[in-house]
Design a protein around this motif. Structure first.
Motif, PDB file in Angstrom:
ATOM      1  N   GLU A 105      21.225 -36.275  41.696  1.00 16.54           N
ATOM      2  CA  GLU A 105      21.056 -36.276  40.229  1.00 16.54           C
ATOM      3  C   GLU A 105      23.193 -37.292  39.928  1.00 16.54           C
ATOM      4  O   GLU A 105      21.999 -38.027  39.280  1.00 16.54           O
ATOM      5  N   PHE A 106      23.414 -36.868  39.512  1.00 14.74           N
ATOM      6  CA  PHE A 106      24.708 -37.590  39.242  1.00 14.74           C
ATOM      7  C   PHE A 106      24.770 -39.081  39.456  1.00 14.74           C
ATOM      8  O   PHE A 106      25.262 -39.704  38.564  1.00 14.74           O
ATOM      9  N   THR A 107      24.369 -38.887  41.157  1.00 13.52           N
ATOM     10  CA  THR A 107      24.451 -40.567  41.058  1.00 13.52           C
ATOM     11  C   THR A 107      23.348 -41.318  41.046  1.00 13.52           C
ATOM     12  O   THR A 107      23.405 -42.915  39.772  1.00 13.52           O
ATOM     13  N   ALA A 108      22.472 -40.755  40.468  1.00 13.80           N
ATOM     14  CA  ALA A 108      20.560 -41.657  39.600  1.00 13.80           C
ATOM     15  C   ALA A 108      21.093 -41.410  38.194  1.00 13.80           C
ATOM     16  O   ALA A 108      20.910 -42.453  37.638  1.00 13.80           O
ATOM     17  N   TRP A 109      21.393 -40.402  37.741  1.00 15.01           N
ATOM     18  CA  TRP A 109      22.384 -41.121  36.346  1.00 15.01           C
ATOM     19  C   TRP A 109      22.981 -41.594  36.129  1.00 15.01           C
ATOM     20  O   TRP A 109      22.807 -42.878  34.959  1.00 15.01           O
ATOM     21  N   HIS A 110      24.648 -42.036  36.728  1.00 16.71           N
ATOM     22  CA  HIS A 110      25.440 -43.336  36.420  1.00 16.71           C
ATOM     23  C   HIS A 110      24.224 -44.696  36.890  1.00 16.71           C
ATOM     24  O   HIS A 110      24.943 -45.525  36.373  1.00 16.71           O
ATOM     25  N   ALA A 111      22.967 -44.470  37.810  1.00 20.05           N
ATOM     26  CA  ALA A 111      22.521 -45.795  38.438  1.00 20.05           C
ATOM     27  C   ALA A 111      21.485 -46.484  37.220  1.00 20.05           C
ATOM     28  O   ALA A 111      21.652 -46.599  36.480  1.00 20.05           O
ATOM     29  N   ARG A 112      20.873 -45.085  36.353  1.00 16.03           N
ATOM     30  CA  ARG A 112      19.660 -44.832  35.767  1.00 16.03           C
ATOM     31  C   ARG A 112      20.812 -45.534  34.346  1.00 16.03           C
ATOM     32  O   ARG A 112      20.135 -46.559  33.271  1.00 16.03           O
ATOM     33  N   ARG A 113      21.719 -44.650  33.882  1.00 16.66           N
ATOM     34  CA  ARG A 113      22.070 -44.950  33.020  1.00 16.66           C
ATOM     35  C   ARG A 113      23.529 -46.135  32.918  1.00 16.66           C
ATOM     36  O   ARG A 113      24.832 -45.781  32.588  1.00 16.66           O
ATOM     37  N   HIS A 114      23.593 -46.893  33.523  1.00 17.99           N
ATOM     38  CA  HIS A 114      24.948 -47.533  34.283  1.00 17.99           C
ATOM     39  C   HIS A 114      25.569 -48.203  33.059  1.00 17.99           C
ATOM     40  O   HIS A 114      26.745 -48.406  33.190  1.00 17.99           O
ATOM     41  N   ALA A 170      36.151 -36.916  46.033  1.00 16.74           N
ATOM     42  CA  ALA A 170      35.123 -38.230  46.770  1.00 16.74           C
ATOM     43  C   ALA A 170      33.811 -37.778  46.095  1.00 16.74           C
ATOM     44  O   ALA A 170      33.170 -38.784  46.080  1.00 16.74           O
ATOM     45  N   VAL A 171      33.291 -36.619  46.139  1.00 15.02           N
ATOM     46  CA  VAL A 171      32.061 -36.524  46.098  1.00 15.02           C
ATOM     47  C   VAL A 171      31.820 -37.217  44.305  1.00 15.02           C
ATOM     48  O   VAL A 171      30.442 -37.686  44.707  1.00 15.02           O
ATOM     49  N   LEU A 172      32.805 -36.384  43.624  1.00 13.07           N
ATOM     50  CA  LEU A 172      32.173 -36.924  42.300  1.00 13.07           C
ATOM     51  C   LEU A 172      32.632 -37.869  42.197  1.00 13.07           C
ATOM     52  O   LEU A 172      32.060 -39.020  41.345  1.00 13.07           O
ATOM     53  N   SER A 173      33.441 -39.067  42.750  1.00 14.03           N
ATOM     54  CA  SER A 173      33.776 -40.544  42.779  1.00 14.03           C
ATOM     55  C   SER A 173      32.928 -41.258  43.437  1.00 14.03           C
ATOM     56  O   SER A 173      32.730 -42.197  42.809  1.00 14.03           O
ATOM     57  N   LEU A 174      32.275 -40.589  43.783  1.00 15.35           N
ATOM     58  CA  LEU A 174      30.615 -41.792  44.551  1.00 15.35           C
ATOM     59  C   LEU A 174      29.711 -42.056  43.628  1.00 15.35           C
ATOM     60  O   LEU A 174      30.212 -42.666  43.116  1.00 15.35           O
ATOM     61  N   GLY A 175      29.877 -40.928  43.053  1.00 15.95           N
ATOM     62  CA  GLY A 175      28.463 -41.497  41.478  1.00 15.95           C
ATOM     63  C   GLY A 175      28.918 -41.968  40.422  1.00 15.95           C
ATOM     64  O   GLY A 175      28.285 -42.729  39.973  1.00 15.95           O
ATOM     65  N   ILE A 176      30.205 -41.703  40.522  1.00 13.13           N
ATOM     66  CA  ILE A 176      30.837 -42.100  39.104  1.00 13.13           C
ATOM     67  C   ILE A 176      30.635 -44.064  38.965  1.00 13.13           C
ATOM     68  O   ILE A 176      31.081 -44.681  38.564  1.00 13.13           O
ATOM     69  N   ASP A 177      31.767 -44.383  40.534  1.00 13.31           N
ATOM     70  CA  ASP A 177      31.664 -45.414  40.588  1.00 13.31           C
ATOM     71  C   ASP A 177      29.950 -46.889  40.603  1.00 13.31           C
ATOM     72  O   ASP A 177      30.758 -48.140  41.027  1.00 13.31           O
ATOM     73  N   VAL A 178      29.384 -46.060  41.336  1.00 18.16           N
ATOM     74  CA  VAL A 178      28.362 -46.351  41.418  1.00 18.16           C
ATOM     75  C   VAL A 178      27.753 -47.254  39.244  1.00 18.16           C
ATOM     76  O   VAL A 178      26.940 -48.799  39.227  1.00 18.16           O
ATOM     77  N   ALA A 179      28.337 -46.582  38.559  1.00 17.74           N
ATOM     78  CA  ALA A 179      28.082 -46.771  37.041  1.00 17.74           C
ATOM     79  C   ALA A 179      28.834 -48.468  37.101  1.00 17.74           C
ATOM     80  O   ALA A 179      28.690 -49.181  36.060  1.00 17.74           O
ATOM     81  N   ARG A 185      18.945 -54.824  38.473  1.00 16.11           N
ATOM     82  CA  ARG A 185      18.390 -55.196  39.677  1.00 16.11           C
ATOM     83  C   ARG A 185      18.839 -54.882  41.045  1.00 16.11           C
ATOM     84  O   ARG A 185      18.226 -55.328  42.009  1.00 16.11           O
ATOM     85  N   ALA A 186      19.776 -53.975  40.365  1.00 15.50           N
ATOM     86  CA  ALA A 186      20.530 -53.257  41.762  1.00 15.50           C
ATOM     87  C   ALA A 186      18.959 -53.094  42.755  1.00 15.50           C
ATOM     88  O   ALA A 186      18.186 -52.214  42.295  1.00 15.50           O
ATOM     89  N   GLN A 187      19.296 -52.922  43.849  1.00 18.62           N
ATOM     90  CA  GLN A 187      18.410 -51.680  44.792  1.00 18.62           C
ATOM     91  C   GLN A 187      19.412 -51.178  45.534  1.00 18.62           C
ATOM     92  O   GLN A 187      20.801 -51.490  45.854  1.00 18.62           O
ATOM     93  N   PRO A 188      19.119 -49.608  46.415  1.00 20.05           N
ATOM     94  CA  PRO A 188      17.875 -49.518  46.117  1.00 20.05           C
ATOM     95  C   PRO A 188      17.364 -48.828  44.675  1.00 20.05           C
ATOM     96  O   PRO A 188      18.661 -48.886  43.846  1.00 20.05           O
ATOM     97  N   SER A 189      16.216 -47.811  44.126  1.00 24.42           N
ATOM     98  CA  SER A 189      16.616 -47.693  42.831  1.00 24.42           C
ATOM     99  C   SER A 189      17.417 -46.653  42.392  1.00 24.42           C
ATOM    100  O   SER A 189      17.911 -45.575  43.537  1.00 24.42           O
ATOM    101  N   PRO A 190      17.800 -46.114  41.117  1.00 21.73           N
ATOM    102  CA  PRO A 190      18.602 -44.747  41.162  1.00 21.73           C
ATOM    103  C   PRO A 190      18.175 -43.159  41.787  1.00 21.73           C
ATOM    104  O   PRO A 190      19.190 -43.268  42.462  1.00 21.73           O
TER     105      PRO A 190
END
Length: 207
Positions: A105-114, A170-179, A185-190
């Motif tokens: 959910e943390f990763t998908a949020w940072h991708a969807r709301r990048h 490290a766990v949180l940084s992975l999601g934050i870096d997505v933004a 146009r990025a893949q894969p989906s959030p």
């Protein structure tokens, strides 16, 4: 020379549920568009008001300064991230399931709301000291929750992290870096990216 037309703003209903004023929401979205194009320091209050289709004076009805707009965006984003983590923890008693859901959910949020997440995570240098402290406390609460879940997994023999604070970071940084790199146009989906990152994190914590 005529003024530039206002930016066409899209305001999802769940974007800022705690902000009831439509004008304030439009100004916050306009600020994000302007910060994304020009950067925080190069953006003026006139840029924000114009993008929102308002006069510069109208901005000051809702926000005393450009920094106050940034703070409203950053505070709301960090509150949403904190609630997301709390909800993921509440959904299960199992540490692996908790971490999986947090990362997904943390990763998908940072991708969807990048676009918003880039401002929330990478423009904090524009905040004054008091506002930055508010955001920093929210970040620390989120970090502590993730540390606690990892520590529970270690205590239960499910995880083998030798340095829990570093593992949580490290766990949180992975999601934050997505933004930083994600685009429309990025893949894969959030959601799929969240699942892939959760698999990676669980392999890391079980190593």
């Amino acid at each position: 020379m005529s003024a530039a037309p206002p930016v066409r703003l899209r305001l999802p209903a769940d974007l800022w549920p705690d902000v009831t004023s439509d004008a304030a929401r439009r100004l916050m979205m306009a600020a994000i568009e302007s910060f994304a194009r020009k950067g925080y320091h190069a953006t003026t209050t006139r840029d924000i008001a114009t993008a929102a289709g308002m006069s510069p004076a109208a901005l000051y009805v809702h926000f005393p300064s450009k920094a106050a707009v940034l703070f409203a965006i950053a505070r709301s984003g960090h509150e949403q991230a904190l609630e997301l983590v709390r909800g993921a923890i509440a959904a299960s008693d199992d540490p692996e399931q908790r971490i999986r859901r947090i990362v997904e959910e943390f990763t998908a949020w940072h991708a969807r709301r990048h676009r918003i997440a880039r401002i929330v995570q990478y423009e904090l240098h524009g905040l004054d000291a008091g506002d930055f402290d508010v955001v920093r406390r929210l970040r620390r609460q989120t970090d502590q929750l993730v540390r606690d879940v990892i520590a529970d997994g270690v205590a239960a023999g499910r995880f083998q992290a030798t340095d829990v604070p570093t593992a949580a970071r490290a766990v949180l940084s992975l999601g934050i870096d997505v933004a930083r790199w994600y685009t429309e146009r990025a893949q894969p989906s959030p959601d799929e990216l969240g699942r892939q990152y959760a698999d990676l994190v669980l392999r890391m914590l079980r190593a």
